[in-house]
Design a protein around this motif. Sequence first.
Motif, PDB file in Angstrom:
ATOM      1  N   HIS A 156       2.080   6.031  -7.349  1.00  0.00           N
ATOM      2  CA  HIS A 156       0.952   6.467  -8.182  1.00  0.00           C
ATOM      3  C   HIS A 156       0.266   7.748  -7.716  1.00  0.00           C
ATOM      4  CE1 HIS A 156       1.314   2.809 -10.482  1.00  0.00           C
ATOM      5  NE2 HIS A 156       1.223   2.074  -9.386  1.00  0.00           N
ATOM      6  N   GLN A 157       0.518   8.166  -6.488  1.00  0.00           N
ATOM      7  CA  GLN A 157      -0.110   9.386  -5.975  1.00  0.00           C
ATOM      8  C   GLN A 157       0.934  10.436  -5.583  1.00  0.00           C
ATOM      9  OE1 GLN A 157      -3.356  10.222  -5.897  1.00  0.00           O
ATOM     10  NE2 GLN A 157      -3.983   8.279  -6.790  1.00  0.00           N
ATOM     11  N   LEU A 158       1.736  10.126  -4.592  1.00  0.00           N
ATOM     12  CA  LEU A 158       2.630  11.140  -4.024  1.00  0.00           C
ATOM     13  C   LEU A 158       3.637  11.685  -5.027  1.00  0.00           C
ATOM     14  CD1 LEU A 158       3.333  12.641  -1.397  1.00  0.00           C
ATOM     15  CD2 LEU A 158       5.043  10.868  -0.961  1.00  0.00           C
ATOM     16  N   TYR A 159       4.329  10.807  -5.718  1.00  0.00           N
ATOM     17  CA  TYR A 159       5.383  11.282  -6.621  1.00  0.00           C
ATOM     18  C   TYR A 159       4.836  12.110  -7.785  1.00  0.00           C
ATOM     19  CZ  TYR A 159       9.541  11.347  -9.559  1.00  0.00           C
ATOM     20  OH  TYR A 159      10.605  11.738 -10.338  1.00  0.00           O
ATOM     21  N   PRO A 160       3.840  11.637  -8.526  1.00  0.00           N
ATOM     22  CA  PRO A 160       3.325  12.481  -9.621  1.00  0.00           C
ATOM     23  C   PRO A 160       2.706  13.788  -9.142  1.00  0.00           C
ATOM     24  CG  PRO A 160       2.019  10.466  -9.393  1.00  0.00           C
ATOM     25  CD  PRO A 160       3.217  10.292  -8.542  1.00  0.00           C
ATOM     26  N   VAL A 161       2.032  13.764  -7.981  1.00  0.00           N
ATOM     27  CA  VAL A 161       1.449  15.008  -7.462  1.00  0.00           C
ATOM     28  C   VAL A 161       2.557  15.962  -7.042  1.00  0.00           C
ATOM     29  CG1 VAL A 161       0.073  16.006  -5.589  1.00  0.00           C
ATOM     30  CG2 VAL A 161      -0.742  13.972  -6.789  1.00  0.00           C
TER      31      VAL A 161
ATOM     32  N   ASP B 278       0.823  -1.209   0.000  1.00  0.00           N
ATOM     33  CA  ASP B 278       0.000   0.000   0.000  1.00  0.00           C
ATOM     34  C   ASP B 278       0.860   1.263   0.000  1.00  0.00           C
ATOM     35  OD1 ASP B 278      -2.560  -1.255  -0.017  1.00  0.00           O
ATOM     36  OD2 ASP B 278      -2.326  -1.721   2.114  1.00  0.00           O
ATOM     37  N   SER B 279       1.999   1.214   0.693  1.00  0.00           N
ATOM     38  CA  SER B 279       2.930   2.347   0.668  1.00  0.00           C
ATOM     39  C   SER B 279       3.476   2.539  -0.738  1.00  0.00           C
ATOM     40  CB  SER B 279       4.095   2.104   1.639  1.00  0.00           C
ATOM     41  OG  SER B 279       3.666   2.084   2.980  1.00  0.00           O
ATOM     42  N   ARG B 280       3.844   1.441  -1.368  1.00  0.00           N
ATOM     43  CA  ARG B 280       4.369   1.500  -2.725  1.00  0.00           C
ATOM     44  C   ARG B 280       3.345   2.123  -3.666  1.00  0.00           C
ATOM     45  NH1 ARG B 280       4.161  -1.720  -7.456  1.00  0.00           N
ATOM     46  NH2 ARG B 280       6.121  -1.665  -8.652  1.00  0.00           N
ATOM     47  N   ASN B 281       2.122   1.654  -3.595  1.00  0.00           N
ATOM     48  CA  ASN B 281       1.079   2.165  -4.479  1.00  0.00           C
ATOM     49  C   ASN B 281       0.861   3.664  -4.275  1.00  0.00           C
ATOM     50  OD1 ASN B 281      -1.223   1.619  -6.380  1.00  0.00           O
ATOM     51  ND2 ASN B 281      -2.400   2.372  -4.628  1.00  0.00           N
ATOM     52  N   PHE B 282       0.846   4.104  -3.017  1.00  0.00           N
ATOM     53  CA  PHE B 282       0.609   5.518  -2.740  1.00  0.00           C
ATOM     54  C   PHE B 282       1.752   6.394  -3.243  1.00  0.00           C
ATOM     55  CE2 PHE B 282       1.216   9.141   0.219  1.00  0.00           C
ATOM     56  CZ  PHE B 282       0.109   9.882  -0.171  1.00  0.00           C
ATOM     57  N   ILE B 283       2.987   6.002  -2.953  1.00  0.00           N
ATOM     58  CA  ILE B 283       4.128   6.829  -3.342  1.00  0.00           C
ATOM     59  C   ILE B 283       4.315   6.849  -4.854  1.00  0.00           C
ATOM     60  CG2 ILE B 283       6.654   7.001  -3.243  1.00  0.00           C
ATOM     61  CD1 ILE B 283       6.447   6.193  -0.293  1.00  0.00           C
TER      62      ILE B 283
ATOM     63  N   ASP C 279      -6.576   7.779  -3.014  1.00  0.00           N
ATOM     64  CA  ASP C 279      -7.280   7.711  -4.301  1.00  0.00           C
ATOM     65  C   ASP C 279      -7.024   8.931  -5.177  1.00  0.00           C
ATOM     66  OD1 ASP C 279      -8.435   5.253  -3.740  1.00  0.00           O
ATOM     67  OD2 ASP C 279     -10.181   6.162  -2.780  1.00  0.00           O
ATOM     68  N   ASP C 280      -6.894  10.107  -4.559  1.00  0.00           N
ATOM     69  CA  ASP C 280      -6.761  11.343  -5.338  1.00  0.00           C
ATOM     70  C   ASP C 280      -6.054  12.407  -4.503  1.00  0.00           C
ATOM     71  OD1 ASP C 280      -6.954  13.418  -7.108  1.00  0.00           O
ATOM     72  OD2 ASP C 280      -9.140  13.315  -7.346  1.00  0.00           O
ATOM     73  N   LEU C 281      -4.762  12.225  -4.306  1.00  0.00           N
ATOM     74  CA  LEU C 281      -3.988  13.166  -3.494  1.00  0.00           C
ATOM     75  C   LEU C 281      -3.994  14.560  -4.110  1.00  0.00           C
ATOM     76  CD1 LEU C 281      -2.114  13.666  -1.055  1.00  0.00           C
ATOM     77  CD2 LEU C 281      -0.191  13.072  -2.546  1.00  0.00           C
ATOM     78  N   ARG C 282      -4.030  14.644  -5.414  1.00  0.00           N
ATOM     79  CA  ARG C 282      -4.038  15.950  -6.075  1.00  0.00           C
ATOM     80  C   ARG C 282      -5.232  16.786  -5.602  1.00  0.00           C
ATOM     81  NH1 ARG C 282      -1.664  17.592 -10.757  1.00  0.00           N
ATOM     82  NH2 ARG C 282      -1.093  15.409 -11.138  1.00  0.00           N
ATOM     83  N   ARG C 283      -6.400  16.177  -5.569  1.00  0.00           N
ATOM     84  CA  ARG C 283      -7.589  16.904  -5.133  1.00  0.00           C
ATOM     85  C   ARG C 283      -7.471  17.311  -3.667  1.00  0.00           C
ATOM     86  NH1 ARG C 283     -13.022  15.090  -3.602  1.00  0.00           N
ATOM     87  NH2 ARG C 283     -12.414  12.949  -4.053  1.00  0.00           N
TER      88      ARG C 283
END
Length: 209
Positions: free
Chosen positions: A50-55, A43-48, A189-193
């Motif tokens: 797919h969410q954290l790094y691109p945002v 779950d950490s991998r998925n968040f960093i 799910d949507d860190l950008r938002r």
Amino acid sequence: MRTAAAATSSLLLLLALTPPSNGVEADAARVRVTVFYEALCPDSRNFIVHQLYPVWQDLGNIMNLDLHAFGKARETDAGGFTCQHGERECEANLMLTCAQSVVRDPQALMKFIHCVMQRYEGVDGGLLCANDSGVDYSEVRECMSSGAGVRLQHDIGEKQAQLNPRLTYVPWILLNNVFTAKTLSLAQDDLRRVVCNAYRGPTPKACEE
């Protein structure tokens, strides 16, 4: 009580991930995203990745990142650590923490963290990711072997122990130093938002897309 060393270590790790801004007002408006994660946690991998790094790539100039590779680790009486996903995870947590301590270029550091998490190989991917990211891996190794990294991990453990509510899931995500179950769910799910909604400065172009 939180020690001065722990406070200093946390500040150094935060500064390592904070890009320069254009002034005091911009600094004050930044959204602080704090993440306690684990190097070999799916779950950490998925968040960093797919969410954290691109945002962060798009909105890093309005964010203060406070990342801690620890999660459900435990410090032993002998001064070592046990980790949820075994010894390899403890070694990788140490490597990531040391990288935050010695790498001063936020772009290189975030690229390194992203690479390590994406490859999902722990320290086995460290040198390759360092080469790809422009990170001097010899400095990371020195931190890992000198005892400095262990002290940093200890400080993270102390900081994490003071969380209220206490960490029960990884990644554990706080927004502007506040944890809510709603933010935890939305950020994955949507860190950008989440970041765009929390920012109080002029709307960045990346928030209009």
